[in-house]
Motif scaffolding. Structure first.
Motif, mmCIF file in Angstrom:
data_model
loop_
_atom_site.group_PDB
_atom_site.id
_atom_site.type_symbol
_atom_site.label_atom_id
_atom_site.label_comp_id
_atom_site.label_asym_id
_atom_site.label_seq_id
_atom_site.Cartn_x
_atom_site.Cartn_y
_atom_site.Cartn_z
ATOM 1 N N GLN A 99 0.833 -1.188 0.000
ATOM 2 C CA GLN A 99 0.000 0.000 0.000
ATOM 3 C C GLN A 99 0.879 1.252 0.000
ATOM 4 O O GLN A 99 2.017 1.213 0.445
ATOM 5 C CB GLN A 99 -0.940 0.045 1.215
ATOM 6 C CG GLN A 99 -0.340 -0.426 2.511
ATOM 7 C CD GLN A 99 -0.390 -1.935 2.641
ATOM 8 O OE1 GLN A 99 -1.409 -2.558 2.384
ATOM 9 N NE2 GLN A 99 0.734 -2.536 3.026
ATOM 10 N N CYS A 134 -9.827 2.758 11.626
ATOM 11 C CA CYS A 134 -10.149 2.102 10.363
ATOM 12 C C CYS A 134 -11.546 1.494 10.487
ATOM 13 O O CYS A 134 -12.024 1.243 11.598
ATOM 14 C CB CYS A 134 -9.122 1.036 9.985
ATOM 15 S SG CYS A 134 -8.937 -0.297 11.166
ATOM 16 N N ARG A 135 -12.187 1.301 9.360
ATOM 17 C CA ARG A 135 -13.563 0.786 9.404
ATOM 18 C C ARG A 135 -13.587 -0.706 9.704
ATOM 19 O O ARG A 135 -14.417 -1.185 10.473
ATOM 20 C CB ARG A 135 -14.268 1.064 8.073
ATOM 21 C CG ARG A 135 -15.768 0.732 8.083
ATOM 22 C CD ARG A 135 -16.462 1.328 6.871
ATOM 23 N NE ARG A 135 -15.981 0.763 5.639
ATOM 24 C CZ ARG A 135 -16.502 -0.295 5.019
ATOM 25 N NH1 ARG A 135 -17.556 -0.908 5.555
ATOM 26 N NH2 ARG A 135 -16.002 -0.735 3.895
ATOM 27 N N LYS A 136 -12.663 -1.453 9.092
ATOM 28 C CA LYS A 136 -12.585 -2.885 9.319
ATOM 29 C C LYS A 136 -11.171 -3.259 9.743
ATOM 30 O O LYS A 136 -10.187 -2.758 9.190
ATOM 31 C CB LYS A 136 -12.961 -3.668 8.045
ATOM 32 C CG LYS A 136 -14.409 -3.484 7.625
ATOM 33 C CD LYS A 136 -14.708 -4.324 6.399
ATOM 34 C CE LYS A 136 -16.167 -4.192 5.981
ATOM 35 N NZ LYS A 136 -16.479 -4.996 4.767
ATOM 36 N N TRP A 175 -7.814 -5.079 9.796
ATOM 37 C CA TRP A 175 -7.076 -5.823 8.777
ATOM 38 C C TRP A 175 -5.651 -6.157 9.227
ATOM 39 O O TRP A 175 -5.021 -7.052 8.669
ATOM 40 C CB TRP A 175 -7.029 -5.035 7.467
ATOM 41 C CG TRP A 175 -6.200 -3.787 7.528
ATOM 42 C CD1 TRP A 175 -6.489 -2.641 8.208
ATOM 43 C CD2 TRP A 175 -4.926 -3.569 6.905
ATOM 44 N NE1 TRP A 175 -5.482 -1.729 8.043
ATOM 45 C CE2 TRP A 175 -4.512 -2.263 7.244
ATOM 46 C CE3 TRP A 175 -4.103 -4.353 6.083
ATOM 47 C CZ2 TRP A 175 -3.307 -1.720 6.805
ATOM 48 C CZ3 TRP A 175 -2.909 -3.814 5.638
ATOM 49 C CH2 TRP A 175 -2.515 -2.513 5.993
ATOM 50 N N TRP A 177 -16.862 0.983 13.705
ATOM 51 C CA TRP A 177 -15.484 1.196 13.284
ATOM 52 C C TRP A 177 -14.511 0.692 14.346
ATOM 53 O O TRP A 177 -14.876 0.510 15.505
ATOM 54 C CB TRP A 177 -15.232 2.680 13.013
ATOM 55 C CG TRP A 177 -15.835 3.179 11.732
ATOM 56 C CD1 TRP A 177 -17.127 3.032 11.331
ATOM 57 C CD2 TRP A 177 -15.174 3.910 10.699
ATOM 58 N NE1 TRP A 177 -17.321 3.625 10.105
ATOM 59 C CE2 TRP A 177 -16.135 4.164 9.696
ATOM 60 C CE3 TRP A 177 -13.877 4.370 10.519
ATOM 61 C CZ2 TRP A 177 -15.830 4.874 8.541
ATOM 62 C CZ3 TRP A 177 -13.566 5.078 9.365
ATOM 63 C CH2 TRP A 177 -14.528 5.322 8.381
ATOM 64 N N HIS A 215 -14.294 8.709 3.527
ATOM 65 C CA HIS A 215 -13.080 7.960 3.173
ATOM 66 C C HIS A 215 -13.035 6.658 3.988
ATOM 67 O O HIS A 215 -12.103 6.436 4.762
ATOM 68 C CB HIS A 215 -11.835 8.809 3.458
ATOM 69 C CG HIS A 215 -11.832 10.136 2.762
ATOM 70 N ND1 HIS A 215 -12.480 11.249 3.276
ATOM 71 C CD2 HIS A 215 -11.268 10.532 1.589
ATOM 72 C CE1 HIS A 215 -12.307 12.265 2.446
ATOM 73 N NE2 HIS A 215 -11.586 11.868 1.424
ATOM 74 N N PRO A 216 -14.023 5.795 3.809
ATOM 75 C CA PRO A 216 -14.159 4.618 4.679
ATOM 76 C C PRO A 216 -13.111 3.533 4.464
ATOM 77 O O PRO A 216 -13.007 2.624 5.287
ATOM 78 C CB PRO A 216 -15.559 4.097 4.330
ATOM 79 C CG PRO A 216 -15.746 4.503 2.902
ATOM 80 C CD PRO A 216 -15.090 5.850 2.791
ATOM 81 N N HIS A 217 -12.352 3.601 3.386
ATOM 82 C CA HIS A 217 -11.406 2.526 3.093
ATOM 83 C C HIS A 217 -10.004 2.801 3.630
ATOM 84 O O HIS A 217 -9.086 1.990 3.410
ATOM 85 C CB HIS A 217 -11.331 2.290 1.575
ATOM 86 C CG HIS A 217 -12.654 1.967 0.961
ATOM 87 N ND1 HIS A 217 -13.400 0.868 1.342
ATOM 88 C CD2 HIS A 217 -13.385 2.603 0.014
ATOM 89 C CE1 HIS A 217 -14.523 0.829 0.640
ATOM 90 N NE2 HIS A 217 -14.545 1.867 -0.162
ATOM 91 N N HIS A 235 -6.851 3.455 6.309
ATOM 92 C CA HIS A 235 -6.271 3.119 7.613
ATOM 93 C C HIS A 235 -5.516 4.367 8.069
ATOM 94 O O HIS A 235 -4.673 4.900 7.337
ATOM 95 C CB HIS A 235 -5.303 1.936 7.483
ATOM 96 C CG HIS A 235 -4.511 1.680 8.723
ATOM 97 N ND1 HIS A 235 -4.981 0.901 9.758
ATOM 98 C CD2 HIS A 235 -3.276 2.108 9.108
ATOM 99 C CE1 HIS A 235 -4.068 0.852 10.718
ATOM 100 N NE2 HIS A 235 -3.033 1.580 10.353
ATOM 101 N N ARG A 271 -4.476 3.347 2.156
ATOM 102 C CA ARG A 271 -5.604 2.486 1.823
ATOM 103 C C ARG A 271 -5.057 1.071 1.729
ATOM 104 O O ARG A 271 -4.236 0.785 0.839
ATOM 105 C CB ARG A 271 -6.240 2.896 0.496
ATOM 106 C CG ARG A 271 -7.417 2.019 0.095
ATOM 107 C CD ARG A 271 -8.064 2.522 -1.179
ATOM 108 N NE ARG A 271 -9.102 1.612 -1.637
ATOM 109 C CZ ARG A 271 -9.835 1.782 -2.729
ATOM 110 N NH1 ARG A 271 -9.636 2.864 -3.476
ATOM 111 N NH2 ARG A 271 -10.756 0.907 -3.073
ATOM 112 N N HIS A 295 -3.682 -1.140 -1.489
ATOM 113 C CA HIS A 295 -3.887 -0.249 -2.640
ATOM 114 C C HIS A 295 -2.646 0.611 -2.860
ATOM 115 O O HIS A 295 -2.186 1.303 -1.952
ATOM 116 C CB HIS A 295 -5.098 0.650 -2.399
ATOM 117 C CG HIS A 295 -5.360 1.617 -3.525
ATOM 118 N ND1 HIS A 295 -5.886 1.213 -4.728
ATOM 119 C CD2 HIS A 295 -5.172 2.950 -3.622
ATOM 120 C CE1 HIS A 295 -6.017 2.262 -5.522
ATOM 121 N NE2 HIS A 295 -5.585 3.325 -4.876
#
Length: 224
Positions: free
Chosen positions: A101, A119-121, A123, A152, A177-179, A181, A193, A196
């Motif tokens: 990323q 962050c939303r999820k 990882w 979140w 901007h939910p994606h 970190h 992200r 990404h």
């Protein structure tokens, strides 16, 4: 048999990372070098993490363990020291496999600031051997989370201070901007992200969004 299989898998992942490094060093490096010239920044194809950034103990970098990265853009966005940029591609190996990323690091002084991650999820997965365990962040309670961010992943070294930063304008930015970190530590903001790599054509736009977020955080910090 199991240890041997583990070694084979790790070797395969490392081989994949090395292959990716060789594949993208040409065209991506040329595009980022050109972009650096346009922005008045320095470009290096390979670099190591500075001691200043290592001492901040960002979860992403501690878990990754790698001390080198690719495609560094570095320098002031203008004559203001508060807009000093570090942007680079960072690879790490997680339980889910290899991940690369583009990471953005910008100064973000916050009076009485506390280390946090958003962050939303979830990882990233750390264990007792991760350096970040030395200053482990605690999850915010349900009562400390804004209603719109209840699902979140919000962690901080001082939950009340992060809660004070999460005013509506910050929540709105995060929801837009939910994606991403996001981490803050030692006066530095980190954004990426997960999985990404940021195309060079989108770097400028990404920086403007990051600077907007910094303004929101610093404005809310005045209430702490």
């Amino acid at each position: 048999m199991t240890p041997l299989l583990s070694l084979i898998i790790i070797a395969a992942i490392i081989g994949l990372l090395l292959t990716l490094m060789l594949v993208d060093r040409g065209s991506r490096g040329a595009e980022l070098s050109s972009l650096a010239d346009q922005l008045g920044l320095a470009y290096r194809p390979y670099a190591s993490i500075s001691q200043r950034i290592r001492d901040a103990h960002f979860q992403l970098l501690d878990i990754g363990q790698f001390r080198n990265f690719r495609h560094l853009l570095e320098g002031r966005l203008d004559d203001d020291d508060s807009r000093y940029l570090n942007l680079f591609d960072y690879s790490l190996i997680t339980a889910g496999g290899a991940s690369t990323q583009t990471v953005i690091l910008l100064p973000c002084p916050i009076p009485k600031g506390c280390a946090f991650s958003i962050c939303r999820k979830r990882w990233l997965q750390e264990d007792v051997f991760s350096e970040s365990q030395h200053k482990k962040l605690e999850p915010l309670s349900e009562q400390q989370k804004p209603l719109l961010l209840r699902q979140w992943q919000l962690h901080s070294s001082y939950g009340e201070r992060l809660w004070a930063l999460l005013k509506p304008e910050v929540c709105d930015w995060l929801l837009a901007h939910p994606h991403l970190h996001i981490e803050w530590a030692d006066g530095i903001l980190l954004l990426c992200r997960p999985h990404h790599v940021l195309p060079p054509a989108q770097v400028n736009e990404a920086l403007q969004h990051a600077l907007q977020f910094i303004q929101c955080l610093q404005h809310n910090a005045k209430t702490i």
